[in-house]
Design a protein around this motif. Structure first.
Motif, short mmCIF file in Angstrom:
data_model
loop_
_atom_site.label_atom_id
_atom_site.label_comp_id
_atom_site.label_asym_id
_atom_site.label_seq_id
_atom_site.Cartn_x
_atom_site.Cartn_y
_atom_site.Cartn_z
N GLY A 39 0.71 -1.25 0.05
CA GLY A 39 0.02 -0.20 -0.03
C GLY A 39 0.89 1.14 -0.02
O GLY A 39 1.93 1.56 -0.61
N GLY A 40 0.19 2.21 0.83
CA GLY A 40 1.00 3.43 0.49
C GLY A 40 2.36 3.67 1.05
O GLY A 40 3.11 4.61 0.21
N ARG A 43 4.37 2.98 -2.21
CA ARG A 43 4.12 4.03 -2.93
C ARG A 43 4.96 5.21 -2.65
O ARG A 43 5.97 5.57 -3.52
CB ARG A 43 2.60 4.47 -3.03
N ASP A 55 1.92 -0.82 6.45
CA ASP A 55 0.72 -1.72 6.57
C ASP A 55 1.56 -3.12 5.97
O ASP A 55 2.28 -3.06 4.92
CB ASP A 55 -0.29 -1.49 5.37
N ARG A 125 -8.11 -6.47 -4.52
CA ARG A 125 -9.19 -5.72 -3.97
C ARG A 125 -8.96 -4.37 -3.68
O ARG A 125 -9.50 -3.46 -2.99
CB ARG A 125 -9.69 -6.39 -2.82
N ARG A 126 -7.72 -3.70 -4.11
CA ARG A 126 -7.04 -2.40 -3.50
C ARG A 126 -7.71 -1.40 -4.73
O ARG A 126 -8.37 -1.59 -5.48
CB ARG A 126 -5.81 -2.30 -3.58
N ASP A 127 -7.41 0.08 -4.31
CA ASP A 127 -8.43 1.07 -4.92
C ASP A 127 -7.54 1.44 -6.42
O ASP A 127 -8.02 1.43 -7.40
CB ASP A 127 -8.43 2.22 -4.07
N ASN A 131 -1.29 2.11 -5.12
CA ASN A 131 -1.59 1.50 -4.11
C ASN A 131 -1.52 0.05 -3.83
O ASN A 131 -1.69 -0.64 -2.81
CB ASN A 131 -2.84 2.10 -3.46
N ASP A 171 -17.00 0.20 -4.72
CA ASP A 171 -16.97 1.14 -3.46
C ASP A 171 -16.60 2.33 -4.01
O ASP A 171 -15.55 2.68 -4.40
CB ASP A 171 -15.64 0.39 -2.84
N THR A 173 -16.28 4.91 -2.43
CA THR A 173 -15.32 6.03 -1.59
C THR A 173 -14.28 6.31 -2.32
O THR A 173 -13.49 7.26 -2.16
CB THR A 173 -15.19 5.41 -0.26
N ARG A 174 -13.94 5.31 -3.20
CA ARG A 174 -12.63 5.17 -4.17
C ARG A 174 -12.67 6.59 -4.98
O ARG A 174 -11.76 7.10 -5.33
CB ARG A 174 -12.40 3.91 -4.91
N ARG A 177 -11.16 8.98 -2.76
CA ARG A 177 -9.90 8.58 -2.50
C ARG A 177 -8.98 9.11 -3.70
O ARG A 177 -7.87 9.68 -3.70
CB ARG A 177 -9.66 7.36 -2.04
N ARG A 180 -8.38 12.84 -4.05
CA ARG A 180 -7.48 12.98 -3.08
C ARG A 180 -5.87 12.83 -3.50
O ARG A 180 -4.96 13.52 -3.34
CB ARG A 180 -7.69 12.18 -1.76
N TYR A 181 -5.64 11.67 -3.78
CA TYR A 181 -4.39 11.06 -4.20
C TYR A 181 -3.71 12.00 -5.28
O TYR A 181 -2.64 12.39 -5.37
CB TYR A 181 -4.31 9.57 -4.56
N ARG A 184 -3.02 15.50 -4.20
CA ARG A 184 -1.87 15.28 -3.40
C ARG A 184 -0.60 15.15 -4.17
O ARG A 184 0.50 16.05 -3.72
CB ARG A 184 -2.06 14.34 -2.58
P1 ATP Z 1 -2.56 7.60 2.96
O1 ATP Z 1 -1.02 8.12 2.77
O2 ATP Z 1 -3.57 8.48 2.49
O3 ATP Z 1 -2.77 7.00 4.26
P2 ATP Z 1 -2.59 5.00 2.14
O4 ATP Z 1 -2.38 4.33 0.85
O5 ATP Z 1 -1.69 4.69 3.17
O6 ATP Z 1 -2.36 6.59 1.97
P3 ATP Z 1 -4.89 4.09 3.70
O7 ATP Z 1 -6.18 4.79 3.67
O8 ATP Z 1 -4.03 4.24 4.82
O9 ATP Z 1 -4.07 4.59 2.41
O10 ATP Z 1 -5.28 2.56 3.17
C1 ATP Z 1 -3.96 1.63 3.19
C2 ATP Z 1 -4.20 1.05 1.96
O11 ATP Z 1 -5.28 0.02 1.59
C3 ATP Z 1 -4.19 1.72 0.54
O12 ATP Z 1 -2.98 1.92 0.02
C4 ATP Z 1 -5.12 0.89 -0.31
O13 ATP Z 1 -4.32 -0.21 -1.02
C5 ATP Z 1 -5.91 0.21 0.42
N1 ATP Z 1 -7.29 0.68 0.33
C6 ATP Z 1 -7.67 1.60 1.42
N2 ATP Z 1 -9.03 1.93 1.35
C7 ATP Z 1 -9.39 1.30 0.29
C8 ATP Z 1 -10.67 1.17 -0.67
N3 ATP Z 1 -11.75 1.89 -0.22
N4 ATP Z 1 -10.83 0.31 -1.53
C9 ATP Z 1 -9.58 -0.43 -1.73
N5 ATP Z 1 -8.43 -0.45 -1.34
C10 ATP Z 1 -8.34 0.50 -0.35
#
Ligand code: ATP
Ligand code: MG
Length: 415
Positions: A39-40, A43, A55, A125-127, A131, A171, A173-174, A177, A180-181, A184
């Protein structure tokens, strides 16, 4: 041959964290499990951006691994057996461990059904592709990049890309999100993803108020939330939060001023008061209930609109400080601040700022007890006397305790 990130890990991760993720890889191996950084953090590792939320995904049992890791450290361990997740909290960063999961969506906007799965299940399953990268922490494969969706290419090309065409439907909410990315990082939604985002903006209707509000709160925590809201407006998303909300130049200017004003405290509540500034009371009520705002914020937003209708009485340059105090006393400070920023009248803004920085803290030095000791009987008269003293103090007619005492004595003599 997949890319190896061990040198980036060594360069960018603080020593303590590097040691911890290595330990996690080793311990997992001993338990017959595999663990990945995902994840983040991955990235941001590529982007060289600081990120202190790590994570980890575990093919196996995340709770078991977290317990092992906690044994040899001073971290605070929290476990959620129902979700197969655990958190290790250290003084300046945290490590989230989750058992790899497979998710299925029974209907759009519903929370997914979750089952244990493989890393591949967990990534799909990720956004967004950026990520959805993972770094293997197993000792023999330490640093190996797992990039099933070409996230690295998208990072290089500065693109936000969903993993499949139904992503925003599964979903919504993506949608928030993604914007936002995009803002940012100064990236762009990949054209097909942008098209699907526009197509599916209405799917935000399937998301609960609490989840939408949470995403809005995350947006407001960004360095430049106004950019996200502007883009949301451009893509037809803003009016899904409420048809009358705008992310325009006015809002950008006001958010910028709000940020300068509040250097040390969070500007989020003030941003919200500015966001709804041009709604009617009725529209504001619809927005408050759709997003299920908690009482304190809802009050600040309501007060903002109430005060807005009273501003004309605060434009008179002859007003005494006590008049200003009386008009503003009882309004929440965020509502007053929002009006100070939004008002077109410099006299109004000056009066509101005077209240916020000075008048609201002014109190008489004498209290009820002091007045009784000076021979005034208790009762409603005493309250009136204290109010009059407060007023004299607001208007600078008395400055010291002696002057207050002298004033009440003259009042007694003349009454
Ligand atoms: P940030 O710097 O904003 O915290 P992040 O990538 O760490 O960015 P988080 O919200 O902490 O984002 O979530 C961690 C990970 O979980 C994301 O990188 C993404 O892969 C996954 N994730 C979070 N929310 C969703 C969602 N709604 N649908 C799919 N994957 C998600
Ligand atoms: Mg995070």
């Amino acid at each position: 041959m997949s890319q190896n990130l061990s040198s980036q890990l060594e360069e960018y991760l603080p020593q303590q964290i590097l040691k911890l993720v290595r330990d996690a890889g080793e311990k997992a191996s001993e338990l017959g499990q595999k663990v990945y950084l995902v994840g983040g953090a991955v990235r941001d590792l590529f982007l060289g951006r600081a990120n202190f939320d790590f994570d980890l995904v575990v093919e196996g049992d995340a709770i078991r691994l977290a317990q092992e890791l906690a044994k040899h450290s001073r971290a605070k361990l929290t476990v959620h057996p129902r979700f197969g997740t655990a958190k290790l909290s250290y003084s300046n960063f945290s490590l989230d461990l989750a058992t790899a999961r497979r998710e299925t969506y029974s209907q759009p906007g519903a929370l997914p059904t979750v089952q244990p799965g493989s890393l591949t299940d967990d990534l799909c399953r990720r956004d967004f592709s950026i990520n959805a990268m993972a770094v293997c922490l197993a000792p023999q494969r330490f640093g190996e990049l797992v990039d099933l969706y070409n996230g690295k290419d998208d990072l290089d090309n500065q693109l936000i890309r969903i993993l499949h065409p139904n992503s925003f439907i599964d979903d919504a909410t993506r949608i928030l999100r993604g914007l936002r990315y995009e803002q940012r990082l100064g990236f762009r939604l990949e054209p097909k993803s942008a098209e699907l985002l526009r197509r599916d903006a209405a799917m935000l209707d399937t998301i609960s108020g609490d989840r939408i509000r949470h995403e809005l709160e995350l947006i407001l925590k960004e360095d430049h939330p106004e950019r996200v809201l502007r883009r949301a407006d451009e893509l037809g998303v803003m009016n899904k939060l409420h048809p009358s909300l705008k992310g325009n130049g006015w809002l950008s200017e006001k958010f910028d001023q709000a940020r300068r004003l509040l250097k040390r405290t969070s500007p989020s509540p003030l941003y919200l008061c500015l966001l709804i500034y041009n709604l009617t009371n009725k529209e504001n009520e619809q927005f408050l209930s759709r997003l299920n705002f908690p009482k304190r914020l809802a009050l600040a937003m309501r007060h903002t609109l109430q005060l807005k209708t009273q501003l004309h009485s605060l434009a008179n340059p002859q007003l005494k400080p006590s008049d200003i105090y009386r008009s503003l006393h009882g309004y929440t400070p965020h509502a007053i601040q929002a009006n100070a920023l939004a008002s077109e009248s410099p006299a109004v803004s000056r009066h509101l700022q005077l209240y916020l920085t000075k008048l609201r803290y002014v109190k008489p030095l004498l209290n009820g007890g002091d007045l009784q000791r000076m021979g005034f009987p208790s009762g409603p008269q005493l309250g009136k006397l204290l109010d009059a003293l407060h007023e004299a103090r607001l208007n600078g007619e008395v400055r010291t305790r002696e002057e207050e005492e002298k004033l009440v004595v003259t009042w007694r003599q003349t009454s």
